[in-house]
Design a protein around this motif. Structure first.
Motif, PDB file in Angstrom:
ATOM      1  N   TYR A  74       8.239  28.179   8.583  1.00  0.00           N
ATOM      2  CA  TYR A  74       7.776  27.762   9.711  1.00  0.00           C
ATOM      3  C   TYR A  74       8.802  27.322  10.493  1.00  0.00           C
ATOM      4  O   TYR A  74       8.949  26.474  11.415  1.00  0.00           O
ATOM      5  CB  TYR A  74       6.637  26.553   9.443  1.00  0.00           C
ATOM      6  CG  TYR A  74       5.443  27.245   8.974  1.00  0.00           C
ATOM      7  CD1 TYR A  74       4.450  27.381   9.835  1.00  0.00           C
ATOM      8  CD2 TYR A  74       5.181  27.224   7.789  1.00  0.00           C
ATOM      9  CE1 TYR A  74       3.360  28.175   9.356  1.00  0.00           C
ATOM     10  CE2 TYR A  74       4.143  27.800   7.222  1.00  0.00           C
ATOM     11  CZ  TYR A  74       3.297  28.322   8.083  1.00  0.00           C
ATOM     12  OH  TYR A  74       1.964  28.809   7.651  1.00  0.00           O
TER      13      TYR A  74
ATOM     14  N   GLY B 285       6.582  34.165  21.526  1.00  0.00           N
ATOM     15  CA  GLY B 285       5.619  34.399  20.425  1.00  0.00           C
ATOM     16  C   GLY B 285       6.121  35.413  19.339  1.00  0.00           C
ATOM     17  O   GLY B 285       5.851  35.830  18.260  1.00  0.00           O
TER      18      GLY B 285
ATOM     19  N   GLY C  86      -3.461  37.764  14.197  1.00  0.00           N
ATOM     20  CA  GLY C  86      -3.353  37.467  15.585  1.00  0.00           C
ATOM     21  C   GLY C  86      -4.074  38.329  16.563  1.00  0.00           C
ATOM     22  O   GLY C  86      -4.574  37.757  17.576  1.00  0.00           O
TER      23      GLY C  86
ATOM     24  N   MET D 193       6.673  31.490  11.565  1.00  0.00           N
ATOM     25  CA  MET D 193       5.285  31.383  11.638  1.00  0.00           C
ATOM     26  C   MET D 193       5.051  29.803  12.427  1.00  0.00           C
ATOM     27  O   MET D 193       4.078  29.426  12.778  1.00  0.00           O
ATOM     28  CB  MET D 193       4.488  31.063  10.330  1.00  0.00           C
ATOM     29  CG  MET D 193       4.244  32.395   9.641  1.00  0.00           C
ATOM     30  SD  MET D 193       3.516  33.627  10.559  1.00  0.00           S
ATOM     31  CE  MET D 193       1.664  32.961  10.405  1.00  0.00           C
TER      32      MET D 193
ATOM     33  N   ARG E 176       5.775  28.256  19.276  1.00  0.00           N
ATOM     34  CA  ARG E 176       6.756  28.869  20.181  1.00  0.00           C
ATOM     35  C   ARG E 176       7.602  27.840  20.751  1.00  0.00           C
ATOM     36  O   ARG E 176       7.050  26.755  21.232  1.00  0.00           O
ATOM     37  CB  ARG E 176       5.752  29.455  21.165  1.00  0.00           C
ATOM     38  CG  ARG E 176       5.164  30.656  20.632  1.00  0.00           C
ATOM     39  CD  ARG E 176       4.335  31.625  21.679  1.00  0.00           C
ATOM     40  NE  ARG E 176       3.300  31.043  22.056  1.00  0.00           N
ATOM     41  CZ  ARG E 176       3.099  30.511  23.301  1.00  0.00           C
ATOM     42  NH1 ARG E 176       3.966  30.850  24.261  1.00  0.00           N
ATOM     43  NH2 ARG E 176       2.017  30.201  23.757  1.00  0.00           N
TER      44      ARG E 176
ATOM     45  N   SER F 221       1.115  26.068  21.989  1.00  0.00           N
ATOM     46  CA  SER F 221       1.398  27.045  20.741  1.00  0.00           C
ATOM     47  C   SER F 221       1.267  26.192  19.525  1.00  0.00           C
ATOM     48  O   SER F 221       1.071  26.911  18.283  1.00  0.00           O
ATOM     49  CB  SER F 221       2.851  27.669  20.777  1.00  0.00           C
ATOM     50  OG  SER F 221       3.846  26.409  20.368  1.00  0.00           O
TER      51      SER F 221
ATOM     52  N   GLU G 153      -2.468  27.247  18.831  1.00  0.00           N
ATOM     53  CA  GLU G 153      -2.454  28.784  18.729  1.00  0.00           C
ATOM     54  C   GLU G 153      -1.982  29.203  17.256  1.00  0.00           C
ATOM     55  O   GLU G 153      -2.513  30.280  16.586  1.00  0.00           O
ATOM     56  CB  GLU G 153      -1.385  29.100  19.813  1.00  0.00           C
ATOM     57  CG  GLU G 153      -1.202  30.765  19.844  1.00  0.00           C
ATOM     58  CD  GLU G 153      -0.055  31.078  20.736  1.00  0.00           C
ATOM     59  OE1 GLU G 153       1.114  31.497  20.436  1.00  0.00           O
ATOM     60  OE2 GLU G 153      -0.315  31.110  21.780  1.00  0.00           O
ATOM     61  N   ARG G 154      -0.897  28.539  17.145  1.00  0.00           N
ATOM     62  CA  ARG G 154      -0.139  28.965  15.796  1.00  0.00           C
ATOM     63  C   ARG G 154      -0.831  28.623  14.667  1.00  0.00           C
ATOM     64  O   ARG G 154      -0.839  28.991  13.379  1.00  0.00           O
ATOM     65  CB  ARG G 154       1.232  28.496  15.785  1.00  0.00           C
ATOM     66  CG  ARG G 154       2.448  29.563  16.303  1.00  0.00           C
ATOM     67  CD  ARG G 154       1.966  30.673  17.081  1.00  0.00           C
ATOM     68  NE  ARG G 154       2.763  32.072  17.196  1.00  0.00           N
ATOM     69  CZ  ARG G 154       2.902  33.007  17.827  1.00  0.00           C
ATOM     70  NH1 ARG G 154       1.660  32.956  18.650  1.00  0.00           N
ATOM     71  NH2 ARG G 154       3.722  33.991  17.682  1.00  0.00           N
TER      72      ARG G 154
ATOM     73  N   LEU H 235      -3.413  30.734  13.862  1.00  0.00           N
ATOM     74  CA  LEU H 235      -3.023  32.129  13.165  1.00  0.00           C
ATOM     75  C   LEU H 235      -2.662  32.027  11.771  1.00  0.00           C
ATOM     76  O   LEU H 235      -2.764  32.777  10.909  1.00  0.00           O
ATOM     77  CB  LEU H 235      -1.613  32.416  14.095  1.00  0.00           C
ATOM     78  CG  LEU H 235      -0.935  33.615  13.352  1.00  0.00           C
ATOM     79  CD1 LEU H 235      -1.489  34.924  13.601  1.00  0.00           C
ATOM     80  CD2 LEU H 235       0.630  33.933  14.377  1.00  0.00           C
ATOM     81  N   SER H 236      -2.134  30.821  11.459  1.00  0.00           N
ATOM     82  CA  SER H 236      -1.760  30.572  10.219  1.00  0.00           C
ATOM     83  C   SER H 236      -2.929  30.324   9.221  1.00  0.00           C
ATOM     84  O   SER H 236      -3.159  30.715   8.016  1.00  0.00           O
ATOM     85  CB  SER H 236      -0.882  29.256  10.100  1.00  0.00           C
ATOM     86  OG  SER H 236       0.543  29.664  10.038  1.00  0.00           O
TER      87      SER H 236
END
Length: 398
Positions: free
Chosen positions: A187, A194, A330, A362, A365, A380, A383-384, A387-388
């Motif tokens: 991480y 991104g 993504g 990962m 941002r 982010s 957002e992230r 994604l994870s």
């Protein structure tokens, strides 16, 4: 592929976690690598937070590490403990998640507070690197635990206390937890747009202790053996060996004394950046040859300390497949996931060296890391985390 109903629920749970609050609380604790008291506090906060996940939590003592002092003495260097969470080690799919609790800001650094640069952009020590990453990892795993079929996935979370200084006291632990894993996610922060890190070179840090012989600089200089001159010769020979995928940076020469004394001691610190395994072989040969040649030419003794602590990380077939999984996840979230090669290093290098596919950026941002301008793009986090969570679910075939 399209998102399933399960995946929609998973993503919403991940996005809803109170990640900003976690980041703000954690970033107010100074956890510079050498601040052992701060690291103890940070480890306690992280243990409390990650205790919301099932499994066994442990604080793993650091492995012994030695350091070379400015006078050439070798002493033990204390490190903080590392946090390890193990969940469902019997599950058919085993994954690894890693991060670090340490920052580059020591306890006496002036950068200690959080500031809003503008709405949605938070400036503070470690907000991007990587307390933001730890927060979104926790959010993703909490979301996974609420999903049907989560018992298919076992995992370990390893959060070390010394990544910023090379993971010297945790490298053996990294190798241990990487064993048998299908894939790993680390991480470190992504770039502000991104972009992820792809292939990475390696790194090695060395301290070369040069011992000559003192003499009077005017009366009998010929009887002396100038350690500073020998160290300078060594630095030049090493620097001349760069190229063909190898960067060499002689970074510091210490030693010497009064102008009227031929110096008997010098210490050269040098960093190597090999692009691939072949470059490490060339670097080892360069180092051995330069040490032997300089020792003979200047009639000095040279002691070598250090190692290549981060192997190069190529993008092999396994890593390419993992990147593709992240990219496709993504795309389902409306994110364009790209990556590019970098000269930086991290624990992803060590994980890849164990034969485990890894994507190591990962995290959130952000940017200007390792400086007082470090910032986190707060949007982010959600957002992230999404994604994870989606990536983990697909790796686990949920």
């Amino acid at each position: 592929m399209g998102l399933s109903g399960l995946e929609h629920s998973l993503i919403e749970r991940a996005r809803a976690a109170p990640m900003l609050g976690w980041v703000e609380a954690w970033a107010t604790v100074n956890s510079g690598t050498r601040n052992l008291a701060g690291l103890r506090t940070m480890a306690g906060l992280l243990a409390d937070a990650f205790a919301a996940l099932p499994g066994a939590l442990a604080l793993v003592p650091p492995a012994p590490v030695e350091t070379v002092l400015a006078d050439g003495g070798v002493v033990a260097l204390e490190h903080g403990a590392h946090l390890l969470l193990t969940v469902r080690p019997e599950a058919p799919v085993q994954l690894l998640f890693t991060g670090h609790m340490d920052t580059v800001y020591p306890a006496d650094h002036p950068f200690q507070t959080l500031t809003w640069l503008e709405p949605g952009v938070l400036n503070g020590p470690g907000v991007a690197d990587m307390k933001g990453g730890l927060a979104l990892l926790l959010a993703a795993l909490l979301a996974i635990e609420g999903a049907p079929g989560a018992d298919r996935i076992g995992y370990q979370v390893m959060i070390n206390s010394d990544e910023e200084t090379g993971s010297l006291s945790s490298s053996a632990l990294i190798e241990q937890v990487a064993r048998g894993k299908r894939a790993a996610l680390t991480y470190e922060p992504a770039l502000p747009d991104g972009t992820l890190a792809g292939a990475r070179g390696g790194t090695g840090n060395f301290s070369l202790v040069v011992r000559g012989r003192s003499a009077h600089a005017g009366r009998n200089p010929e009887e002396g053996r100038n350690a500073i001159v020998a160290a300078a010769d060594l630095a030049l020979r090493l620097a001349a060996g760069k190229g063909d995928g190898l960067s060499v940076n002689p970074a510091r020469i210490e030693g010497g004394g009064p102008n009227n004394v031929v110096p008997e001691f010098a210490l050269l610190r040098v960093n190597f950046r090999p692009k691939d395994a072949g470059a490490i072989v060339r670097a080892e040969a360069l180092l051995a040859d330069a040490v032997a040649t300089v020792a003979a030419a200047h009639e000095v003794r040279i002691e070598r300390h250090g190692a290549f602590n981060r192997p190069p990380k190529p993008i092999d077939a396994g890593a390419a497949a993992l990147f593709d999984t992240v990219k496709r996840a993504g795309a389902e979230l409306g994110l364009v996931i790209a990556w590019r090669d970098t000269g930086g290093v991290c624990d992803g290098n060590n994980i890849a060296a164990c034969g485990v596919p890894v994507v190591d950026t990962m995290g959130a941002r952000g940017g200007a890391i390792h400086s007082s301008d470090e910032f986190l793009i707060v949007d982010s986090l959600a957002e992230r985390a999404a994604l994870s969570a989606l990536t983990i679910a697909r790796l686990g075939d949920l």
